[in-house]
Design a protein around this motif. Sequence first.
Motif, PDB file in Angstrom:
ATOM      1  N   GLY A 137       0.822  -1.206   0.000  1.00 10.08           N
ATOM      2  CA  GLY A 137       0.000   0.000   0.000  1.00 10.08           C
ATOM      3  C   GLY A 137       0.851   1.248   0.000  1.00 10.08           C
ATOM      4  N   ASP A 138       0.459   2.207   0.804  1.00 11.49           N
ATOM      5  CA  ASP A 138       1.182   3.469   0.875  1.00 11.49           C
ATOM      6  C   ASP A 138       2.543   3.286   1.541  1.00 11.49           C
ATOM      7  OD1 ASP A 138      -0.967   4.749  -0.279  1.00 11.49           O
ATOM      8  OD2 ASP A 138      -1.889   5.238   1.655  1.00 11.49           O
ATOM      9  N   VAL A 139       3.479   4.121   1.165  1.00  8.33           N
ATOM     10  CA  VAL A 139       4.796   4.141   1.791  1.00  8.33           C
ATOM     11  C   VAL A 139       4.649   4.633   3.224  1.00  8.33           C
ATOM     12  CG1 VAL A 139       7.048   5.288   1.766  1.00  8.33           C
ATOM     13  CG2 VAL A 139       6.027   4.487  -0.374  1.00  8.33           C
ATOM     14  N   PHE A 140       5.381   4.021   4.147  1.00  9.78           N
ATOM     15  CA  PHE A 140       5.367   4.485   5.541  1.00  9.78           C
ATOM     16  C   PHE A 140       6.305   5.681   5.665  1.00  9.78           C
ATOM     17  CE2 PHE A 140       3.843   0.186   5.892  1.00  9.78           C
ATOM     18  CZ  PHE A 140       2.898   0.250   6.901  1.00  9.78           C
ATOM     19  N   PRO A 141       5.842   6.788   6.214  1.00 10.06           N
ATOM     20  CA  PRO A 141       6.677   7.989   6.293  1.00 10.06           C
ATOM     21  C   PRO A 141       7.915   7.815   7.165  1.00 10.06           C
ATOM     22  CG  PRO A 141       4.356   8.530   6.615  1.00 10.06           C
ATOM     23  CD  PRO A 141       4.474   7.043   6.674  1.00 10.06           C
ATOM     24  N   SER A 142       7.886   6.854   8.093  1.00  9.57           N
ATOM     25  CA  SER A 142       9.024   6.677   8.992  1.00  9.57           C
ATOM     26  C   SER A 142       9.110   5.235   9.447  1.00  9.57           C
ATOM     27  CB  SER A 142       8.895   7.594  10.218  1.00  9.57           C
ATOM     28  OG  SER A 142       7.817   7.161  11.033  1.00  9.57           O
ATOM     29  N   ALA A 143      10.293   4.860   9.921  1.00  9.10           N
ATOM     30  CA  ALA A 143      10.478   3.518  10.470  1.00  9.10           C
ATOM     31  C   ALA A 143       9.636   3.332  11.720  1.00  9.10           C
ATOM     32  CB  ALA A 143      11.957   3.288  10.783  1.00  9.10           C
ATOM     33  N   ALA A 144       9.429   4.394  12.485  1.00  6.89           N
ATOM     34  CA  ALA A 144       8.630   4.295  13.705  1.00  6.89           C
ATOM     35  C   ALA A 144       7.186   3.905  13.386  1.00  6.89           C
ATOM     36  CB  ALA A 144       8.673   5.616  14.468  1.00  6.89           C
ATOM     37  N   LEU A 145       6.625   4.506  12.342  1.00  5.98           N
ATOM     38  CA  LEU A 145       5.256   4.164  11.951  1.00  5.98           C
ATOM     39  C   LEU A 145       5.182   2.740  11.410  1.00  5.98           C
ATOM     40  CD1 LEU A 145       4.061   7.501  10.315  1.00  5.98           C
ATOM     41  CD2 LEU A 145       3.321   6.503  12.486  1.00  5.98           C
ATOM     42  N   PHE A 146       6.207   2.318  10.695  1.00  4.79           N
ATOM     43  CA  PHE A 146       6.238   0.942  10.205  1.00  4.79           C
ATOM     44  C   PHE A 146       6.331  -0.030  11.383  1.00  4.79           C
ATOM     45  CE2 PHE A 146       8.689  -2.747   8.507  1.00  4.79           C
ATOM     46  CZ  PHE A 146       7.683  -3.253   7.697  1.00  4.79           C
ATOM     47  N   ALA A 147       7.144   0.305  12.388  1.00  3.59           N
ATOM     48  CA  ALA A 147       7.266  -0.552  13.572  1.00  3.59           C
ATOM     49  C   ALA A 147       5.925  -0.668  14.301  1.00  3.59           C
ATOM     50  CB  ALA A 147       8.341  -0.002  14.510  1.00  3.59           C
ATOM     51  N   GLN A 148       5.169   0.424  14.368  1.00  6.38           N
ATOM     52  CA  GLN A 148       3.842   0.374  14.987  1.00  6.38           C
ATOM     53  C   GLN A 148       2.922  -0.562  14.206  1.00  6.38           C
ATOM     54  OE1 GLN A 148       2.358   4.377  15.416  1.00  6.38           O
ATOM     55  NE2 GLN A 148       4.202   5.061  16.509  1.00  6.38           N
ATOM     56  N   HIS A 149       2.998  -0.507  12.897  1.00  5.45           N
ATOM     57  CA  HIS A 149       2.208  -1.405  12.041  1.00  5.45           C
ATOM     58  C   HIS A 149       2.573  -2.862  12.317  1.00  5.45           C
ATOM     59  CE1 HIS A 149       0.603  -3.339   8.451  1.00  5.45           C
ATOM     60  NE2 HIS A 149       1.816  -3.693   8.096  1.00  5.45           N
ATOM     61  N   VAL A 150       3.862  -3.152  12.434  1.00 10.00           N
ATOM     62  CA  VAL A 150       4.318  -4.512  12.725  1.00 10.00           C
ATOM     63  C   VAL A 150       3.777  -4.982  14.065  1.00 10.00           C
ATOM     64  CG1 VAL A 150       6.361  -5.923  13.207  1.00 10.00           C
ATOM     65  CG2 VAL A 150       6.381  -4.318  11.291  1.00 10.00           C
ATOM     66  N   GLU A 151       3.838  -4.133  15.074  1.00  9.01           N
ATOM     67  CA  GLU A 151       3.317  -4.479  16.399  1.00  9.01           C
ATOM     68  C   GLU A 151       1.831  -4.816  16.345  1.00  9.01           C
ATOM     69  OE1 GLU A 151       4.076  -1.496  19.304  1.00  9.01           O
ATOM     70  OE2 GLU A 151       6.086  -2.282  19.768  1.00  9.01           O
ATOM     71  N   ARG A 152       1.063  -4.022  15.608  1.00  5.91           N
ATOM     72  CA  ARG A 152      -0.378  -4.260  15.522  1.00  5.91           C
ATOM     73  C   ARG A 152      -0.674  -5.603  14.859  1.00  5.91           C
ATOM     74  NH1 ARG A 152      -0.548   1.293  14.136  1.00  5.91           N
ATOM     75  NH2 ARG A 152      -0.582   0.732  11.928  1.00  5.91           N
ATOM     76  N   VAL A 153       0.023  -5.897  13.792  1.00  7.97           N
ATOM     77  CA  VAL A 153      -0.247  -7.126  13.043  1.00  7.97           C
ATOM     78  C   VAL A 153       0.177  -8.357  13.825  1.00  7.97           C
ATOM     79  CG1 VAL A 153       0.343  -8.437  10.973  1.00  7.97           C
ATOM     80  CG2 VAL A 153      -0.114  -5.980  10.800  1.00  7.97           C
ATOM     81  N   LEU A 154       1.361  -8.328  14.418  1.00  8.93           N
ATOM     82  CA  LEU A 154       1.905  -9.507  15.090  1.00  8.93           C
ATOM     83  C   LEU A 154       1.471  -9.627  16.543  1.00  8.93           C
ATOM     84  CD1 LEU A 154       5.571  -9.661  13.726  1.00  8.93           C
ATOM     85  CD2 LEU A 154       3.464 -10.588  12.746  1.00  8.93           C
ATOM     86  N   GLY A 155       0.974  -8.548  17.112  1.00 10.61           N
ATOM     87  CA  GLY A 155       0.615  -8.589  18.523  1.00 10.61           C
ATOM     88  C   GLY A 155       1.813  -8.812  19.418  1.00 10.61           C
ATOM     89  N   HIS A 156       2.929  -8.259  19.023  1.00 13.46           N
ATOM     90  CA  HIS A 156       4.180  -8.451  19.764  1.00 13.46           C
ATOM     91  C   HIS A 156       4.977  -7.157  19.718  1.00 13.46           C
ATOM     92  CE1 HIS A 156       8.213  -9.978  20.775  1.00 13.46           C
ATOM     93  NE2 HIS A 156       7.609 -11.049  21.259  1.00 13.46           N
ATOM     94  N   ARG A 157       5.622  -6.823  20.819  1.00 17.07           N
ATOM     95  CA  ARG A 157       6.411  -5.592  20.877  1.00 17.07           C
ATOM     96  C   ARG A 157       7.521  -5.610  19.830  1.00 17.07           C
ATOM     97  NH1 ARG A 157      11.230  -4.215  23.629  1.00 17.07           N
ATOM     98  NH2 ARG A 157      11.464  -1.964  23.931  1.00 17.07           N
ATOM     99  N   ALA A 158       7.645  -4.507  19.125  1.00 17.52           N
ATOM    100  CA  ALA A 158       8.699  -4.356  18.130  1.00 17.52           C
ATOM    101  C   ALA A 158       9.787  -3.446  18.680  1.00 17.52           C
ATOM    102  CB  ALA A 158       8.135  -3.778  16.832  1.00 17.52           C
ATOM    103  N   LEU A 159      10.988  -3.978  18.816  1.00 18.90           N
ATOM    104  CA  LEU A 159      12.131  -3.174  19.267  1.00 18.90           C
ATOM    105  C   LEU A 159      12.744  -2.494  18.049  1.00 18.90           C
ATOM    106  CD1 LEU A 159      14.884  -4.339  21.743  1.00 18.90           C
ATOM    107  CD2 LEU A 159      15.404  -2.926  19.767  1.00 18.90           C
TER     108      LEU A 159
END
Length: 252
Positions: A137-159
Amino acid sequence: MHRNELLQTLDQILQPGGFRDYGPNGLQVEGRAQIRRLVTGVTASRALIEAAIAAGADALLVHHGLFWRGQDGRVTGWMKERLRLLLQHDLNVYAYHLPLDAHPELGNNVQLGLQLGLRVEERTGEQNLLCLGEPAGDVFPSAALFAQHVERVLGHRALLVEPSESHRSVRRVAWCTGGGQGYFEAAIAAGADVYLTGEISEPQVHYARECGVAYIACGHHATERYGVQALGRAVADLHGLEHQYIEIDNPA
């Protein structure tokens, strides 16, 4: 179906002979001859074995099996207890490690990409274990926003470890499930904006800060749940087996 027929099917799909692995792939513990109900899970832990027995499984298919290179070969302690349960209940155990990570359709890497909405453009690195692609889909403006997306999908904290100076949008992602720390330098060389894997070691923190590529560690177990489920469904559909995936929580 017969346990050997299931073994032949799994070997045909995953082609384990083409991999240099850390332990034996295939049938690790022989149980009853006829298989009607297949349970899948990530690791052949005692908790998963007990759950599979309670579910009436004839066979257990996992990513992390019982035996590893360099392991103490004595059957004592935790190994004795796992084997006691398996033998007592005549339960087959099939395990596939790197062949399941790398499979181009059912593998952990490709399946994780599907979960996260990443298009696989290239599989590279040793034994094709590094995936490269971009968000569908759309490009993530930052790595932080991408990390939040990963956390939501996996249900696991992203370091997340971000570069010291460069803060760029996420257009190109590299990833390898599980303990893929060693592929970070290859991801940097491939022009990734961010690298995603299950674990992180001390050196990778400095590489991320110095090389301008963000690093996300979001759980060895959390990243490797999807391949074995896809494989189990495919085999069950092919042979008319009952199939159940059992999740055993693991924060690592």
